[in-house]
Design a protein around this motif. Sequence first.
Motif, PDB file in Angstrom:
ATOM      1  N   LEU A   1       0.821  -1.205   0.000  1.00 32.94           N
ATOM      2  CA  LEU A   1       0.000   0.000   0.000  1.00 32.94           C
ATOM      3  C   LEU A   1       0.853   1.252   0.000  1.00 32.94           C
ATOM      4  O   LEU A   1       0.342   2.353   0.126  1.00 32.94           O
TER       5      LEU A   1
ATOM      6  N   GLN B   1      -3.416   8.779   4.132  1.00 33.45           N
ATOM      7  CA  GLN B   1      -4.339   7.786   3.583  1.00 33.45           C
ATOM      8  C   GLN B   1      -3.801   6.377   3.769  1.00 33.45           C
ATOM      9  O   GLN B   1      -4.534   5.454   4.103  1.00 33.45           O
ATOM     10  N   VAL B   2      -2.486   6.212   3.545  1.00 35.31           N
ATOM     11  CA  VAL B   2      -1.858   4.913   3.745  1.00 35.31           C
ATOM     12  C   VAL B   2      -1.965   4.494   5.200  1.00 35.31           C
ATOM     13  O   VAL B   2      -2.292   3.353   5.520  1.00 35.31           O
TER      14      VAL B   2
ATOM     15  N   GLN C   1      -5.436   3.203   5.966  1.00 35.54           N
ATOM     16  CA  GLN C   1      -5.664   1.875   5.401  1.00 35.54           C
ATOM     17  C   GLN C   1      -4.959   0.807   6.219  1.00 35.54           C
ATOM     18  O   GLN C   1      -5.528  -0.260   6.474  1.00 35.54           O
TER      19      GLN C   1
ATOM     20  N   ILE D   1      -6.864   0.266   9.475  1.00 34.14           N
ATOM     21  CA  ILE D   1      -8.100  -0.492   9.253  1.00 34.14           C
ATOM     22  C   ILE D   1      -7.790  -1.978   9.128  1.00 34.14           C
ATOM     23  O   ILE D   1      -8.479  -2.833   9.716  1.00 34.14           O
ATOM     24  N   VAL D   2      -6.738  -2.309   8.373  1.00 34.45           N
ATOM     25  CA  VAL D   2      -6.344  -3.712   8.220  1.00 34.45           C
ATOM     26  C   VAL D   2      -5.967  -4.315   9.563  1.00 34.45           C
ATOM     27  O   VAL D   2      -6.353  -5.453   9.884  1.00 34.45           O
TER      28      VAL D   2
ATOM     29  N   TYR E   1       4.933  -1.724   3.939  1.00 35.67           N
ATOM     30  CA  TYR E   1       4.594  -0.332   4.220  1.00 35.67           C
ATOM     31  C   TYR E   1       5.821   0.460   4.668  1.00 35.67           C
ATOM     32  O   TYR E   1       6.046   1.594   4.234  1.00 35.67           O
TER      33      TYR E   1
ATOM     34  N   HIS F   1      -5.245   1.004  -4.984  1.00 33.22           N
ATOM     35  CA  HIS F   1      -6.625   0.945  -4.488  1.00 33.22           C
ATOM     36  C   HIS F   1      -7.253  -0.419  -4.767  1.00 33.22           C
ATOM     37  O   HIS F   1      -7.937  -0.994  -3.906  1.00 33.22           O
TER      38      HIS F   1
ATOM     39  N   TYR G   1      -5.740  -3.086  -2.476  1.00 41.95           N
ATOM     40  CA  TYR G   1      -6.270  -2.946  -1.117  1.00 41.95           C
ATOM     41  C   TYR G   1      -7.688  -3.518  -1.028  1.00 41.95           C
ATOM     42  O   TYR G   1      -8.022  -4.252  -0.089  1.00 41.95           O
TER      43      TYR G   1
ATOM     44  N   ILE H   1      -8.954  -6.855   1.254  1.00 42.77           N
ATOM     45  CA  ILE H   1     -10.046  -6.809   2.231  1.00 42.77           C
ATOM     46  C   ILE H   1     -11.167  -7.778   1.842  1.00 42.77           C
ATOM     47  O   ILE H   1     -11.668  -8.549   2.662  1.00 42.77           O
TER      48      ILE H   1
END
Length: 306
Positions: free
Chosen positions: A7, A15-16, A19, A22-23, A78, A261, A264, A268
């Motif tokens: 990502l 934004q990264v 994300q 959230i993961v 990351y 995007h 990602y 998910i």
Amino acid sequence: MADNISLAGGLMPRQVNLQVVIVQILVIIFLWVNMLLIVTFFKQECFHASARYILFAVMLLSDSLVLIVSDVLLILSYFQLTMHVWLCTIISVVILIYVHVTPVTLTAMTLERYVAICMPLHHAELCSTRRVMFFVLIIHGISSGPCLVIFISFFASASLSFYKQNMICSVEWFFFQTWQHHLRSAVSQVYFLIMCIVIVFCYERIMKVAKAASAENKLSTQKGLRTVLLHAFQLLLCLIQLWCPFIEAAVLQISLELFVHVRYFNYITFSLAPRCLSPLIYGLRDETFFLALKNQTCFNLTKRKN
């Protein structure tokens, strides 16, 4: 795929970060639920003699391993942390095998339901504990097929100097030639086709039994039919995951930001989501397992209060 998600490129840092957070939240929740179910399975000896519960435990362990390793690779990617090629090779072998263990196990569980409903007199013999442990080995053998194809082609193409390098771990690094991508695609399509045929065959046979079943057996048969349908939906998500690398490769030719995007979203939807459906299908729908889970949870809460 879960094993090569990245990502880091093409997005703003904030934004990264969102994300990745959230993961992490999703992975922690799914792992906590899976661990609770695994503990329940091992503490209740009645489950150790049932084929479907043993296969369920195998799938839970496989899903948990994939969640942990893929999440570690995501974090390493990351932060742009590299590792030796030999270490990445070992990690990739493990995750490639266990990414396929889940759909293969789901197919085996569907076959078990088919035997239980359509061949009830032979179920005890065909799905005994001893045979199931042998089937678990077969499941792992079948799941190793795509991994063997990928790495045999890799070892045949890689130079000795490549093994001395450091890299951000990703399965994509093991493909040097176009024919390797085509070979991987062909193997994935064969697996997809065989599993779909098995699911459709079992569903069609169980449907016939459901129509012919007497009133007292119809409820049990209908429940088995719904279980097969849920397996089919979960299996569809798992099998779509096998297509994700090819979709992502096509998107990468269009836009790097769109590629990130899409990858990602695929991670998910087709990696995390199927691995949360397993607890819902068996951990909550199955009355025996749900009762054992409820008792186990209540016992733990009471113990903590005391």
